[in-house]
Design a protein around this motif. Sequence first.
Motif, PDB file in Angstrom:
ATOM      1  N   VAL A  58     -13.026  -6.982  -2.467  1.00 54.60           N
ATOM      2  CA  VAL A  58     -12.433  -6.927  -1.272  1.00 54.60           C
ATOM      3  C   VAL A  58     -13.730  -6.568  -0.348  1.00 54.60           C
ATOM      4  N   ASP A  62     -10.062  -5.805   4.679  1.00 53.44           N
ATOM      5  CA  ASP A  62      -9.135  -6.433   4.205  1.00 53.44           C
ATOM      6  C   ASP A  62      -7.630  -5.786   4.213  1.00 53.44           C
ATOM      7  N   VAL A  64      -4.638  -5.725   1.500  1.00 50.43           N
ATOM      8  CA  VAL A  64      -4.079  -6.063   0.215  1.00 50.43           C
ATOM      9  C   VAL A  64      -2.369  -5.817  -0.043  1.00 50.43           C
ATOM     10  N   LEU A  78      -3.743 -11.355   0.201  1.00 52.46           N
ATOM     11  CA  LEU A  78      -4.882 -10.833   0.937  1.00 52.46           C
ATOM     12  C   LEU A  78      -5.124 -11.298   2.363  1.00 52.46           C
TER      13      LEU A  78
END
Length: 151
Positions: A58, A62, A64, A78
């Motif tokens: 990552v 980002d 998630v 993602l």
Amino acid sequence: MAFVHRTSAQFTIRLAGLVPKPGVYRFSEGTTIADVINMTMPGSLSDQEVECLCAREVVGGDMVTVSSGKNQHAEISLNMMNARERMLLGIPLNPDLMDGADWEALPGIGPELAEDIIAERHNNGEFGTIDGLLRVPGIGEKRVETLRRYF
């Protein structure tokens, strides 16, 4: 923010969806998606699930997201945080990954100029840096200098 042990290479991401504590987290360089899930939801994924998704590291900005998938398995997606959130968190923007809404979030960039920026990048390739915006009609040195702090 969790995991705030400072090192020289740290970045900020957002964890969202079906997680016990969604929010903004700070991780060290080299952290994978599997690491994020295992640190924030220990024991929630089987070894097989972790291997499938998660060798990708990552990076700052980002997002998630964990959601329910087929057969009671977790689905991990993602994406990038939007530009406004990245700016608030001090995460540098990348002019080659921004969409129209991201550009419009910047001061002095309206819908028309955002469209011109996207069209220029589409027609003539990536900008590389904020200075690449100088090739967009309507953007000069002064505007680039005003925007530089976000990149």
